[in-house]
Design an enzyme around this catalytic site. Structure first.
Site, PDB file in Angstrom:
ATOM      1  CG  HIS A 268       2.880   4.514   5.454  1.00  0.00           C
ATOM      2  ND1 HIS A 268       2.769   4.480   4.092  1.00  0.00           N
ATOM      3  CD2 HIS A 268       2.362   3.338   5.888  1.00  0.00           C
ATOM      4  CE1 HIS A 268       2.212   3.341   3.706  1.00  0.00           C
ATOM      5  NE2 HIS A 268       1.962   2.622   4.798  1.00  0.00           N
TER       6      HIS A 268
ATOM      7  N   GLY B 109      -4.664   9.638   0.868  1.00  0.00           N
ATOM      8  CA  GLY B 109      -5.999   9.793   0.288  1.00  0.00           C
ATOM      9  C   GLY B 109      -7.067   9.061   1.081  1.00  0.00           C
ATOM     10  CG  LEU B 110      -8.028   4.729   3.405  1.00  0.00           C
ATOM     11  CD1 LEU B 110      -9.309   4.453   2.619  1.00  0.00           C
ATOM     12  CD2 LEU B 110      -7.270   3.431   3.662  1.00  0.00           C
TER      13      LEU B 110
ATOM     14  CD  GLU C 136      -6.618  14.599   1.516  1.00  0.00           C
ATOM     15  OE1 GLU C 136      -7.093  15.759   1.550  1.00  0.00           O
ATOM     16  OE2 GLU C 136      -5.971  14.146   0.557  1.00  0.00           O
TER      17      GLU C 136
ATOM     18  CG  PHE D 205      -2.016   0.962   1.251  1.00  0.00           C
ATOM     19  CD1 PHE D 205      -2.835   1.157   0.152  1.00  0.00           C
ATOM     20  CD2 PHE D 205      -2.281   1.679   2.407  1.00  0.00           C
ATOM     21  CE1 PHE D 205      -3.893   2.069   0.186  1.00  0.00           C
ATOM     22  CE2 PHE D 205      -3.332   2.586   2.461  1.00  0.00           C
ATOM     23  CZ  PHE D 205      -4.138   2.783   1.348  1.00  0.00           C
TER      24      PHE D 205
ATOM     25  CB  THR E 197       3.183   6.897   1.648  1.00  0.00           C
ATOM     26  OG1 THR E 197       4.022   5.911   2.256  1.00  0.00           O
ATOM     27  CG2 THR E 197       2.956   8.048   2.615  1.00  0.00           C
ATOM     28  N   GLY E 198       1.098   7.540  -0.683  1.00  0.00           N
ATOM     29  CA  GLY E 198       0.228   8.502  -1.368  1.00  0.00           C
ATOM     30  C   GLY E 198      -1.230   8.086  -1.345  1.00  0.00           C
ATOM     31  CG  PHE E 199      -2.837   4.909  -3.604  1.00  0.00           C
ATOM     32  CD1 PHE E 199      -3.644   5.690  -4.417  1.00  0.00           C
ATOM     33  CD2 PHE E 199      -1.884   4.097  -4.211  1.00  0.00           C
ATOM     34  CE1 PHE E 199      -3.523   5.676  -5.797  1.00  0.00           C
ATOM     35  CE2 PHE E 199      -1.753   4.073  -5.600  1.00  0.00           C
ATOM     36  CZ  PHE E 199      -2.564   4.864  -6.391  1.00  0.00           C
ATOM     37  CG  MET E 200      -2.079   5.466   4.671  1.00  0.00           C
ATOM     38  SD  MET E 200      -0.653   5.330   5.759  1.00  0.00           S
ATOM     39  CE  MET E 200      -0.004   7.004   5.667  1.00  0.00           C
TER      40      MET E 200
END
Length: 148
Positions: free
Chosen positions: A85, A55-56, A58, A48, A50-53
């Site tokens: 993270h 967003g999650l 948010e 997973f 960090t950038g997607f995390m």
């Protein structure tokens, strides 16, 4: 002007509100998929990103505040992220995100956030959002795009 803004938000937006969001990590939310045009990212482990995390985290905060806004006329945008993270999560695990509204300062909202993947705590931190008038915001972005 301040009186009109205060009336737009619905009653009850106050510190102490909490929201929880669960999300099962698919293969396309891993580091190699973050910026597919980056050979360096493509070489990274399939965990997973960090950038997607971010967003999650948010997303969870947005879902917490949305019932208190005149949606979609009023929305909120992220303005600050300060999160860790601290553990990697492979695809297939379900992440539970918890957000708590800590502060309401006019249209500025401050949240504490944490995420756990069922095995490890993967993130803790703080996130700020700002309530916007979508039409005014979009008009400013149109103007910004038109500048050289």
């Amino acid at each position: 002007c301040a009186r009109k803004k205060a009336q737009a938000m619905k009653e009850g937006l106050q510190p102490g509100l909490e929201h929880e969001l669960r999300y099962t990590v698919p293969p396309d939310k891993t580091v190699p998929c973050l910026y597919p045009e980056s050979a360096s990212f493509r070489d990274m482990p399939q965990v997973f990103a960090t950038g997607f995390m971010v967003g999650l985290l948010e997303w969870c905060c947005l879902e917490l505040v949305k019932p208190f806004l005149d949606w979609p006329r009023e929305q909120s945008v992220g303005t600050h992220v300060d999160v860790s993270h601290i553990a990697a999560t492979p695809p297939g695990l379900t992440i539970t995100v918890k957000a708590r509204l800590e502060e309401v300062d006019g249209r500025r909202l401050v949240f504490s956030v944490r995420a756990h993947d069922g095995v490890d705590l993967i993130s803790t931190g703080r996130h700020e959002r700002f309530i916007i008038d979508a039409a005014r915001f979009n008009a400013r972005m149109t103007e910004k795009r038109s500048k050289p």
